[in-house]
Design a protein around this motif. Structure first.
Motif, PDB file in Angstrom:
ATOM      1  N   LEU A 128      38.202  33.776  46.513  1.00  0.00           N
ATOM      2  CA  LEU A 128      39.055  33.878  47.162  1.00  0.00           C
ATOM      3  C   LEU A 128      39.773  32.790  48.405  1.00  0.00           C
ATOM      4  O   LEU A 128      39.212  32.301  49.024  1.00  0.00           O
ATOM      5  CB  LEU A 128      39.201  35.185  48.059  1.00  0.00           C
ATOM      6  CG  LEU A 128      39.051  36.606  46.759  1.00  0.00           C
ATOM      7  CD1 LEU A 128      38.862  37.729  47.941  1.00  0.00           C
ATOM      8  CD2 LEU A 128      39.513  36.964  45.652  1.00  0.00           C
ATOM      9  N   THR A 146      43.721  28.007  41.627  1.00  0.00           N
ATOM     10  CA  THR A 146      43.431  28.919  41.461  1.00  0.00           C
ATOM     11  C   THR A 146      44.736  29.829  40.403  1.00  0.00           C
ATOM     12  O   THR A 146      45.802  28.902  39.826  1.00  0.00           O
ATOM     13  CB  THR A 146      44.526  29.492  43.253  1.00  0.00           C
ATOM     14  OG1 THR A 146      45.229  28.954  43.222  1.00  0.00           O
ATOM     15  CG2 THR A 146      43.062  28.403  43.863  1.00  0.00           C
ATOM     16  N   THR A 147      44.874  30.936  40.472  1.00  0.00           N
ATOM     17  CA  THR A 147      45.139  32.205  39.558  1.00  0.00           C
ATOM     18  C   THR A 147      45.488  32.911  40.616  1.00  0.00           C
ATOM     19  O   THR A 147      44.147  33.137  41.649  1.00  0.00           O
ATOM     20  CB  THR A 147      44.516  31.644  38.541  1.00  0.00           C
ATOM     21  OG1 THR A 147      46.143  32.681  37.687  1.00  0.00           O
ATOM     22  CG2 THR A 147      43.104  32.121  38.359  1.00  0.00           C
ATOM     23  N   ARG A 148      46.318  34.144  39.633  1.00  0.00           N
ATOM     24  CA  ARG A 148      46.220  35.795  40.662  1.00  0.00           C
ATOM     25  C   ARG A 148      45.627  36.252  39.401  1.00  0.00           C
ATOM     26  O   ARG A 148      46.164  36.054  38.155  1.00  0.00           O
ATOM     27  CB  ARG A 148      47.847  36.106  40.020  1.00  0.00           C
ATOM     28  CG  ARG A 148      48.170  34.943  41.475  1.00  0.00           C
ATOM     29  CD  ARG A 148      49.707  35.143  42.767  1.00  0.00           C
ATOM     30  NE  ARG A 148      50.355  35.085  43.481  1.00  0.00           N
ATOM     31  CZ  ARG A 148      49.326  35.083  45.358  1.00  0.00           C
ATOM     32  NH1 ARG A 148      48.586  36.315  45.193  1.00  0.00           N
ATOM     33  NH2 ARG A 148      50.620  34.575  45.860  1.00  0.00           N
ATOM     34  N   LEU A 199      46.156  38.915  37.458  1.00  0.00           N
ATOM     35  CA  LEU A 199      46.944  39.998  37.080  1.00  0.00           C
ATOM     36  C   LEU A 199      46.381  40.829  35.975  1.00  0.00           C
ATOM     37  O   LEU A 199      45.327  41.177  35.487  1.00  0.00           O
ATOM     38  CB  LEU A 199      48.013  38.883  35.901  1.00  0.00           C
ATOM     39  CG  LEU A 199      48.523  37.745  37.069  1.00  0.00           C
ATOM     40  CD1 LEU A 199      48.502  36.560  35.794  1.00  0.00           C
ATOM     41  CD2 LEU A 199      49.124  38.372  38.014  1.00  0.00           C
ATOM     42  N   ALA A 241      45.988  40.706  42.420  1.00  0.00           N
ATOM     43  CA  ALA A 241      47.726  39.614  42.081  1.00  0.00           C
ATOM     44  C   ALA A 241      46.095  39.074  43.459  1.00  0.00           C
ATOM     45  O   ALA A 241      46.662  38.256  44.450  1.00  0.00           O
ATOM     46  CB  ALA A 241      48.525  40.052  43.394  1.00  0.00           C
ATOM     47  N   ALA A 242      45.234  39.243  43.667  1.00  0.00           N
ATOM     48  CA  ALA A 242      44.189  38.392  44.873  1.00  0.00           C
ATOM     49  C   ALA A 242      44.863  37.046  43.523  1.00  0.00           C
ATOM     50  O   ALA A 242      44.159  36.859  42.773  1.00  0.00           O
ATOM     51  CB  ALA A 242      43.044  39.285  45.006  1.00  0.00           C
ATOM     52  N   VAL A 243      44.177  35.888  45.234  1.00  0.00           N
ATOM     53  CA  VAL A 243      44.014  34.367  44.561  1.00  0.00           C
ATOM     54  C   VAL A 243      42.871  33.769  44.409  1.00  0.00           C
ATOM     55  O   VAL A 243      41.572  34.202  45.801  1.00  0.00           O
ATOM     56  CB  VAL A 243      45.199  33.957  45.730  1.00  0.00           C
ATOM     57  CG1 VAL A 243      45.524  32.807  45.395  1.00  0.00           C
ATOM     58  CG2 VAL A 243      46.252  33.869  46.295  1.00  0.00           C
TER      59      VAL A 243
END
Length: 394
Positions: free
Chosen positions: A327, A58-60, A62, A358-360
């Motif tokens: 998500l 996962t990532t955010r 940005l 900033a959602a994962v």
């Protein structure tokens, strides 16, 4: 024989019935207890029900600074073309010294005509000039003597006037002979075709032995070897462009060059509703030049940068013509979210709408997930462990 029948007491019969009812109740309770015991969840089955469907990273989402570009298409043309023609009349083409693709300099000889007849005319004009000069010298001498005798009365005024007129006529003949000689010299110079400027020969129609007429095209040259990209831009986007702006133009072989906007057309084509933007391309001569006149090319104009929210391109799954991201929630389950994408650059894709900052989001494995799947999240770049191969049984 007669059988003897003994009467059974009533109290004894009731005690037997009560015993049978109690035994049935005990059996029924045991059966219910067994069924209830079977309905209890097995810890092993519960662990199997919540097993993750996939191991993901996962990532955010940005913010990033992305360039703003305007894509366009157009043709590559010569900056200016020079038509090199014949200025002689009735002369045979003797020699051709330039061919298509040659890089020539200003004043270089491209072709030569057979000029024997012109050389003879030049010699004749030069002889006529010498004759006129001799006649003028004699007329000048006679006029000088007439001036000296004018006061003595030895010559009449009419004779003196005749000498003066002869002198002026002789001088006029000298001027005419010089002009004739100059014309013949020009004809002799036209026997050689010279390059009017530096550039590249783009076409040649000159043929040895031909007798072209005046004005016949012999060569066509791209002046200074300069090419330009004439991009077609709609009227709505035209206001975003200014002279001096950079543009990246892509050739047919895939190579790209950086040009500069030289001029924007003052008019718009009423048929296509587009305007031409003239972009100067770097000069590159030779057979391996990436751009050639007449080539179709695509490009983009650099309009600056803007802030945008981006995610890796792997995180976006396209299904049924729509873009989705997954998500990751606190319960390790994923939720499918529909998004609208924008620009793409360096493996990142812009999310225009549908996603909070900033959602994962799931990166690897997003294309294999469904809404509500449980996953196991690992650190990005750490591959999942593969089961080791068992040795073959002996």
């Amino acid at each position: 024989m007669n059988k003897l029948i003994f009467p059974v007491p009533t109290g004894t019969l009731n005690r037997k019935r009560l015993s049978l009812a109690v035994a049935g109740a005990v059996v029924l309770a045991a059966s219910i207890g067994a069924i209830a015991a079977d309905d209890k969840p097995d810890p092993k089955n519960a662990a199997a029900a919540v097993k993750p469907a996939l191991t993901v990273t996962t990532t955010r989402a940005l913010p990033a600074s992305l360039p703003v570009k305007l894509a366009a298409n157009g043709n590559v043309s010569a900056w200016q073309e020079a038509l090199i023609g014949s200025e002689s009349s009735g002369l045979r083409l003797l020699e051709v010294r330039a061919n298509v693709g040659d890089v020539v300099k200003k004043g270089q000889v491209l072709a030569v005509f057979a000029a024997e007849s012109v050389q003879a005319d030049v010699a004749q004009a030069r002889a006529a000039l010498l004759e006129a000069q001799a006649t003028a010298a004699e007329a000048s001498a006679n006029a000088a003597r007439a001036r000296t005798l004018q006061s003595s009365g030895a010559l009449s005024a009419q004779q003196i006037g005749q000498y003066m007129t002869a002198e002026q006529t002789a001088n006029a003949r000298i001027a005419a002979a010089k002009a004739t000689l100059a014309v013949q010299q020009v004809r002799l110079n036209h026997a050689r075709v010279l390059a009017p400027d530096h550039g590249v020969i783009s076409s040649r129609s000159a043929t040895v032995g031909a007798v072209p007429g005046p004005g016949t095209e012999l060569f066509r040259m791209i002046r200074q070897g300069r090419l330009e990209w004439r991009a077609e831009v709609t009227a709505a986007e035209l206001s975003r462009l200014t002279p001096g702006m950079a543009a990246r133009v892509k050739a047919a072989n895939g190579s790209e060059l950086t040009g500069k906007v030289r001029m924007i057309a003052p008019t718009i084509d009423p048929q296509t509703r587009t305007a031409l933007v003239y972009v100067d391309l770097p000069t590159s001569a030779g057979q391996n030049a990436p751009f050639k006149a007449g080539m179709f090319a695509s490009g983009r104009f650099e309009l600056g940068t803007t802030q945008a929210m981006t995610v890796p391109q792997q995180a976006v799954a396209v299904r049924d013509g729509f873009s989705y991201v997954f998500l990751l929630g606190a319960d390790q389950r994923v939720t499918r979210q529909k998004v609208q994408t924008g620009r793409r650059i360096d493996g990142q894709i812009e999310i225009v709408s549908g996603l909070k900052p900033a959602a994962v989001v799931v990166v690897s494995g997003a294309g294999f997930l469904n809404d509500g799947d449980m996953v196991r999240n690992v650190a990005a770049g750490v591959p999942s462990a593969k089961p080791s191969a068992k040795p073959p049984a002996k």
